[in-house]
Write an enzyme that holds these catalytic residues in place. Structure first.
Site, PDB file in Angstrom:
ATOM      1  N   LYS A 105       3.810 -30.474  13.734  1.00  0.00           N
ATOM      2  CA  LYS A 105       4.516 -29.552  12.843  1.00  0.00           C
ATOM      3  C   LYS A 105       5.952 -30.026  12.637  1.00  0.00           C
ATOM      4  O   LYS A 105       6.742 -30.089  13.574  1.00  0.00           O
ATOM      5  CB  LYS A 105       4.494 -28.137  13.426  1.00  0.00           C
ATOM      6  CG  LYS A 105       5.048 -27.103  12.460  1.00  0.00           C
ATOM      7  CD  LYS A 105       4.665 -25.709  12.891  1.00  0.00           C
ATOM      8  CE  LYS A 105       5.165 -24.653  11.948  1.00  0.00           C
ATOM      9  NZ  LYS A 105       4.795 -23.307  12.381  1.00  0.00           N
ATOM     10  N   SER A 141       1.664 -20.060  13.489  1.00  0.00           N
ATOM     11  CA  SER A 141       2.119 -19.892  14.867  1.00  0.00           C
ATOM     12  C   SER A 141       3.249 -18.879  14.985  1.00  0.00           C
ATOM     13  O   SER A 141       4.191 -18.870  14.196  1.00  0.00           O
ATOM     14  CB  SER A 141       2.602 -21.239  15.398  1.00  0.00           C
ATOM     15  OG  SER A 141       3.131 -21.081  16.693  1.00  0.00           O
ATOM     16  N   ALA A 167       3.740 -20.621  20.464  1.00  0.00           N
ATOM     17  CA  ALA A 167       4.023 -21.840  21.229  1.00  0.00           C
ATOM     18  C   ALA A 167       3.740 -21.644  22.715  1.00  0.00           C
ATOM     19  O   ALA A 167       4.026 -20.586  23.275  1.00  0.00           O
ATOM     20  CB  ALA A 167       5.479 -22.237  21.036  1.00  0.00           C
ATOM     21  N   ASN A 179      -0.499 -23.963  19.676  1.00  0.00           N
ATOM     22  CA  ASN A 179       0.800 -24.556  19.339  1.00  0.00           C
ATOM     23  C   ASN A 179       1.508 -24.909  20.648  1.00  0.00           C
ATOM     24  O   ASN A 179       1.577 -24.091  21.566  1.00  0.00           O
ATOM     25  CB  ASN A 179       1.601 -23.534  18.516  1.00  0.00           C
ATOM     26  CG  ASN A 179       2.942 -24.055  18.021  1.00  0.00           C
ATOM     27  OD1 ASN A 179       3.915 -24.119  18.768  1.00  0.00           O
ATOM     28  ND2 ASN A 179       3.013 -24.412  16.754  1.00  0.00           N
ATOM     29  N   GLY A 237       5.908 -19.647   2.901  1.00  0.00           N
ATOM     30  CA  GLY A 237       6.056 -19.141   1.549  1.00  0.00           C
ATOM     31  C   GLY A 237       4.886 -18.408   0.944  1.00  0.00           C
ATOM     32  O   GLY A 237       4.932 -18.067  -0.231  1.00  0.00           O
ATOM     33  N   CYS A 253      11.084 -26.581  16.370  1.00  0.00           N
ATOM     34  CA  CYS A 253      11.607 -25.220  16.490  1.00  0.00           C
ATOM     35  C   CYS A 253      13.121 -25.204  16.326  1.00  0.00           C
ATOM     36  O   CYS A 253      13.827 -25.915  17.031  1.00  0.00           O
ATOM     37  CB  CYS A 253      11.245 -24.614  17.844  1.00  0.00           C
ATOM     38  SG  CYS A 253      11.886 -22.940  17.984  1.00  0.00           S
TER      39      CYS A 253
HETATM   40  C1  FMN Z   1       8.596 -14.427  14.405  1.00  0.00           C
HETATM   41  C2  FMN Z   1       8.203 -15.853  14.178  1.00  0.00           C
HETATM   42  C3  FMN Z   1       7.869 -16.657  15.278  1.00  0.00           C
HETATM   43  C4  FMN Z   1       7.490 -17.997  15.082  1.00  0.00           C
HETATM   44  N1  FMN Z   1       7.146 -18.752  16.170  1.00  0.00           N
HETATM   45  C5  FMN Z   1       6.729 -20.046  15.977  1.00  0.00           C
HETATM   46  C6  FMN Z   1       6.288 -20.830  17.097  1.00  0.00           C
HETATM   47  O1  FMN Z   1       6.237 -20.384  18.244  1.00  0.00           O
HETATM   48  N2  FMN Z   1       5.916 -22.124  16.844  1.00  0.00           N
HETATM   49  C7  FMN Z   1       5.921 -22.654  15.580  1.00  0.00           C
HETATM   50  O2  FMN Z   1       5.565 -23.821  15.405  1.00  0.00           O
HETATM   51  N3  FMN Z   1       6.310 -21.916  14.499  1.00  0.00           N
HETATM   52  C8  FMN Z   1       6.706 -20.633  14.673  1.00  0.00           C
HETATM   53  N4  FMN Z   1       7.084 -19.873  13.586  1.00  0.00           N
HETATM   54  C9  FMN Z   1       7.040 -20.454  12.228  1.00  0.00           C
HETATM   55  C10 FMN Z   1       5.762 -20.044  11.469  1.00  0.00           C
HETATM   56  O3  FMN Z   1       4.615 -20.532  12.137  1.00  0.00           O
HETATM   57  C11 FMN Z   1       5.767 -20.562  10.009  1.00  0.00           C
HETATM   58  O4  FMN Z   1       5.788 -21.972  10.028  1.00  0.00           O
HETATM   59  C12 FMN Z   1       6.976 -20.057   9.222  1.00  0.00           C
HETATM   60  O5  FMN Z   1       7.172 -18.679   9.480  1.00  0.00           O
HETATM   61  C13 FMN Z   1       6.838 -20.291   7.720  1.00  0.00           C
HETATM   62  O6  FMN Z   1       5.749 -19.607   7.154  1.00  0.00           O
HETATM   63  P1  FMN Z   1       5.853 -18.161   6.403  1.00  0.00           P
HETATM   64  O7  FMN Z   1       6.864 -18.303   5.295  1.00  0.00           O
HETATM   65  O8  FMN Z   1       4.453 -17.911   5.925  1.00  0.00           O
HETATM   66  O9  FMN Z   1       6.295 -17.186   7.449  1.00  0.00           O
HETATM   67  C14 FMN Z   1       7.461 -18.537  13.759  1.00  0.00           C
HETATM   68  C15 FMN Z   1       7.795 -17.710  12.661  1.00  0.00           C
HETATM   69  C16 FMN Z   1       8.160 -16.396  12.849  1.00  0.00           C
HETATM   70  C17 FMN Z   1       8.501 -15.542  11.642  1.00  0.00           C
END
Ligand code: FMN
Length: 298
Positions: free
Chosen positions: A165, A21, A46, A99, A244, A130
């Site tokens: 989440k 997301s 979201a 989401n 990760g 969040c």
């Molecule tokens: C720019 C950005 C925006 C995000 N927006 C949301 C969001 O709207 N809702 C949500 O549940 N997680 C959001 N996340 C979290 C990601 O979905 C993910 O759980 C988190 O980045 C960890 O994974 P990664 O290490 O692969 O990036 C966001 C992450 C980033 C980097």
């Protein structure tokens, strides 16, 4: 470990990879660029009851080892998502999971009820975690009893499956996972970003206006592996890993730790074609495990 096909909520996928997301919008731009190959499902940005402008810029800051974001759930609100985003998303070649975030526990069920009027979402991801908003946000995910209440309200509002989440920042994630299952959740996503901050040591100032933000990056991998492992032992519902991933080995490690599917976020923002590269790497590594792809083992 699941070595494919991978199954979630009664659907079979030839990839274990979901787009996390907030890192791929609703998947529409990647679809236009022909870059959804290797993706099992898209998890949207979201969606909230009312439109949100999000936090003041800058919203993303690079640090030496990862990314800090403070987007603040910017989105056009559920009515606009229903009117214009979901009709466009009906052309996605892969399933869409929306989401959902809220300012109150009741918001989640209201948004899900509205979204249920569209045939497009195959399920929901309930973001009680969040780190970038002051009302609600992570506070909901911090308390297992609130996680259970939100899950119950959402379960009563829809017959579609949903994942909750979880937050790594407050409370016990394992207890919250069990509470989500008790409340009727169909999966848990482990987990949202870690509360992080960067400071310019020369000025003492933080580039993000709120100071803190959500930290994400392949550097998170061992933190996510541990949490997937601990959560897997505590619940019977699927665990969706998020956090990760930066290589095919990372995907397999999360699956081996107990994940049913694996989300990719920050790595995708760096490499829009990441999903296909990761899937091809996963297949190669699994073929190596099984012997040669033609089955001769020679
Ligand atoms: C720019 C950005 C925006 C995000 N927006 C949301 C969001 O709207 N809702 C949500 O549940 N997680 C959001 N996340 C979290 C990601 O979905 C993910 O759980 C988190 O980045 C960890 O994974 P990664 O290490 O692969 O990036 C966001 C992450 C980033 C980097």
């Amino acid at each position: 470990m699941e070595t494919g096909p991978w199954t979630l909520w009664g659907r079979e996928y030839d990839s274990p990879l979901m787009l996390a997301s907030g890192t791929a919008g609703f998947g529409l731009e990647l679809m236009e660029m022909g870059m959804l190959a290797g993706v099992a499902a898209v998890v949207s940005k979201a969606t909230t009851l009312l439109p949100r402008d999000g936090n003041v810029p800058p919203r993303i800051v690079e640090t030496r080892y990862g990314l800090l974001n403070s987007v603040g759930l910017a989105n056009p609100g559920v009515e606009e998502v229903l009117a214009s985003v979901l009709p466009a998303a009906s052309r996605l070649p892969v399933p869409l999971i929306v989401n959902v975030a809220g300012d109150t526990v009741e918001d989640y069920a209201s948004v899900v009820e509205r979204l249920d009027s569209s045939p497009v979402p195959v399920g929901y991801e309930i973001n009680v975690s969040c780190p970038n908003v002051s009302a609600g946000g992570a506070a909901f995910g911090a308390s297992p009893s609130t996680v259970e209440e939100v899950s119950r309200l959402v379960a009563a509002a829809t017959r579609r499956p949903f994942s909750v989440k979880l937050t790594p920042n407050e409370g016990s994630m394992v207890e919250s996972a069990a509470a989500a299952e008790e409340g009727g959740a169909s999966a848990v996503t482990v987990c949202n970003t870690f509360l992080g901050m960067t400071v310019d040591w020369r000025t003492g100032e933080a580039p993000l206006k709120r100071g803190v933000g959500g930290y994400s990056s392949p550097a998170l991998l061992p933190l996510t592996v541990a949490r997937v492992h601990l959560t897997r032992r505590a619940v019977g519902i699927p665990v969706l890993a998020s956090g990760g991933v930066g290589s095919p080995e990372d995907v397999l490690e999360l699956l081996a730790a107990g994940a049913t599917m694996v989300q990719v976020g920050t790595w995708l923002m760096r490499r829009p074609g990441a999903a296909l590269e990761l899937l091809e790497g996963v297949r190669e590594l699994l073929d190596g495990l099984r012997g040669f792809p033609d089955g001769t083992g020679t």
